[in-house]
Scaffold this motif. Sequence first.
Motif, PDB file in Angstrom:
ATOM      1  N   LYS A  50     -23.054 -17.056  -6.161  1.00  0.00           N
ATOM      2  CA  LYS A  50     -23.806 -15.817  -5.943  1.00  0.00           C
ATOM      3  C   LYS A  50     -23.820 -15.456  -4.467  1.00  0.00           C
ATOM      4  CE  LYS A  50     -28.498 -13.913  -6.662  1.00  0.00           C
ATOM      5  NZ  LYS A  50     -29.868 -14.261  -7.105  1.00  0.00           N
TER       6      LYS A  50
ATOM      7  N   LEU B 129     -27.096  -5.328  -2.771  1.00  0.00           N
ATOM      8  CA  LEU B 129     -26.659  -5.762  -4.094  1.00  0.00           C
ATOM      9  C   LEU B 129     -26.418  -7.263  -4.091  1.00  0.00           C
ATOM     10  CD1 LEU B 129     -23.381  -6.313  -3.749  1.00  0.00           C
ATOM     11  CD2 LEU B 129     -23.233  -3.847  -4.111  1.00  0.00           C
TER      12      LEU B 129
ATOM     13  N   PHE C 290     -24.700  -3.622 -12.895  1.00  0.00           N
ATOM     14  CA  PHE C 290     -25.928  -3.360 -13.636  1.00  0.00           C
ATOM     15  C   PHE C 290     -26.973  -2.710 -12.725  1.00  0.00           C
ATOM     16  CE2 PHE C 290     -29.687  -4.097 -16.194  1.00  0.00           C
ATOM     17  CZ  PHE C 290     -29.197  -3.921 -17.481  1.00  0.00           C
TER      18      PHE C 290
ATOM     19  N   HIS D  49     -31.008  -1.713 -12.434  1.00  0.00           N
ATOM     20  CA  HIS D  49     -32.339  -2.046 -12.953  1.00  0.00           C
ATOM     21  C   HIS D  49     -33.145  -0.796 -13.297  1.00  0.00           C
ATOM     22  CE1 HIS D  49     -34.649  -0.816  -9.389  1.00  0.00           C
ATOM     23  NE2 HIS D  49     -33.758  -1.427  -8.633  1.00  0.00           N
TER      24      HIS D  49
ATOM     25  N   LYS E  86     -33.453  -5.728  -8.324  1.00  0.00           N
ATOM     26  CA  LYS E  86     -32.149  -6.155  -8.828  1.00  0.00           C
ATOM     27  C   LYS E  86     -32.156  -7.580  -9.355  1.00  0.00           C
ATOM     28  CE  LYS E  86     -30.558  -7.176  -4.086  1.00  0.00           C
ATOM     29  NZ  LYS E  86     -31.141  -8.498  -3.984  1.00  0.00           N
ATOM     30  N   HIS E  87     -33.155  -8.368  -8.993  1.00  0.00           N
ATOM     31  CA  HIS E  87     -33.214  -9.765  -9.424  1.00  0.00           C
ATOM     32  C   HIS E  87     -34.324  -9.996 -10.459  1.00  0.00           C
ATOM     33  CE1 HIS E  87     -35.558  -9.153  -5.750  1.00  0.00           C
ATOM     34  NE2 HIS E  87     -36.415 -10.030  -6.229  1.00  0.00           N
TER      35      HIS E  87
ATOM     36  N   ILE F 110     -32.276  -9.715 -15.775  1.00  0.00           N
ATOM     37  CA  ILE F 110     -30.988  -9.325 -15.201  1.00  0.00           C
ATOM     38  C   ILE F 110     -30.270 -10.554 -14.646  1.00  0.00           C
ATOM     39  CG2 ILE F 110     -29.854  -7.936 -13.428  1.00  0.00           C
ATOM     40  CD1 ILE F 110     -32.137  -5.926 -13.682  1.00  0.00           C
TER      41      ILE F 110
ATOM     42  N   ALA G  51     -26.692 -11.797 -15.732  1.00  0.00           N
ATOM     43  CA  ALA G  51     -25.641 -12.017 -14.740  1.00  0.00           C
ATOM     44  C   ALA G  51     -24.992 -13.378 -14.917  1.00  0.00           C
ATOM     45  CB  ALA G  51     -26.229 -11.886 -13.336  1.00  0.00           C
TER      46      ALA G  51
ATOM     47  N   PHE H 269     -20.259 -10.029 -11.933  1.00  0.00           N
ATOM     48  CA  PHE H 269     -21.444  -9.253 -12.315  1.00  0.00           C
ATOM     49  C   PHE H 269     -22.159  -8.839 -11.037  1.00  0.00           C
ATOM     50  CE2 PHE H 269     -25.675  -8.298 -13.772  1.00  0.00           C
ATOM     51  CZ  PHE H 269     -25.554  -7.886 -15.103  1.00  0.00           C
TER      52      PHE H 269
ATOM     53  N   SER I 120     -25.423  -6.758  -9.459  1.00  0.00           N
ATOM     54  CA  SER I 120     -26.731  -6.142  -9.693  1.00  0.00           C
ATOM     55  C   SER I 120     -27.172  -5.416  -8.426  1.00  0.00           C
ATOM     56  CB  SER I 120     -27.768  -7.204 -10.082  1.00  0.00           C
ATOM     57  OG  SER I 120     -29.021  -6.609 -10.357  1.00  0.00           O
TER      58      SER I 120
ATOM     59  N   ASP J 261     -29.634  -2.679  -6.038  1.00  0.00           N
ATOM     60  CA  ASP J 261     -30.864  -1.951  -5.744  1.00  0.00           C
ATOM     61  C   ASP J 261     -30.503  -0.523  -5.351  1.00  0.00           C
ATOM     62  OD1 ASP J 261     -32.974  -3.635  -6.319  1.00  0.00           O
ATOM     63  OD2 ASP J 261     -33.015  -4.547  -4.330  1.00  0.00           O
TER      64      ASP J 261
ATOM     65  N   GLY K 160     -27.251  -0.439 -17.558  1.00  0.00           N
ATOM     66  CA  GLY K 160     -28.583  -0.384 -16.983  1.00  0.00           C
ATOM     67  C   GLY K 160     -29.638  -0.358 -18.063  1.00  0.00           C
TER      68      GLY K 160
END
Length: 355
Positions: free
Chosen positions: A43, A69, A86, A88, A97-98, A102, A106, A116, A118, A120, A203
């Motif tokens: 990550k 992100l 993705f 949110h 985003k976390h 989600i 991910a 993946f 995610s 903001d 989303g």
Amino acid sequence: MKKEPYLIIFAVLLFTACNKDEPIGSNNELPVVQAESTYTVSKDENITFADGLGHDDLSTTPFAIPLKLDVYFPDNTSDNRPVFMFIHGGGFTGGIKHKPEIVEMANYYASRGWVFVSIDYRTTEELGTIEGMTQEEEVLTYYRGIAPPEWINNAMQGAQYLSQFQQTIAMYLAQRDAKAALRWIVANSNTYNINTDFITVGGASAGAITTIALGISNQEDFRDEISITDDPTLSTTNLNETYNLRSMVYFWGSNIKLDVFESVYGLEQYDRYDPSDPELFMGHGTAADLVTPYEEALELQSIYNSLGIYNNLATLVLPNGEPAGHGDWNGVVDGKGLFELTFDFLVERQLLIVE
């Protein structure tokens, strides 16, 4: 019949290609993904993908806000990975985003071979306050470079409360930022070994609303309405990049933002839909107190069917059999949860190789 956008969006949110049978694009090699969790997930957190203008409660002129992100990717040697971005939810007033669901999603996808992402985006939290401003010109000046004047004027006419007005402005920001994030993914595809012929965007709630508008609107929409003179941060958004969105994933959303877009710019109903739009998976419950009514999914399904675009509406229920509501990530269809349902949709429709 066309909906009046504000009667729906504010009532429900304030309180809370033709069928694609062949790979598209220049790279025809099909990505390989895994049926089960296989890879260790790495990550990269809080990457700045662009800047956007905003306010705090003390500012009188807008300033640049970094947009972040997270990228989840598998520990494998593949140079041909599909990507899933993705967005949110949060009613355009907040969200993160976390969010745990989600993060779980991910890891589900990255452990099976996807990248993946995610993201903001700016919400009403970045819009400061216009309390005490009594003249329209003051508001237009305060939000210059943040939203187009015609969008601001339309919001003024449609909103009954300050919170409603700012929510409508935030709808534009979310769209601009989501498109910037997608262009960042394309610009950085080599870093994460992404095959940009296999892009999915999804989303939940406000994120699903943003997903639909991203996939259906033209690439210049929510991008070119503001000049780079008024918004210098546009230069950070990889404006030279384009994308080809293959699939959309929607959890309890709606097409309301396109209704607002049409209202602002005087477009005909559903003017933006055409047979080349991305294929669509929808997960939506039927509980009576849904923030975004089930009828929104039925309406999108009807539009897609009329254009001959493949779509799948999964009517979610809870594990106990009761109708799923808004935000019920544990909703199922025939015992399959959202992750498995969307996995099945994507591998089937994108012709991914499953091992």
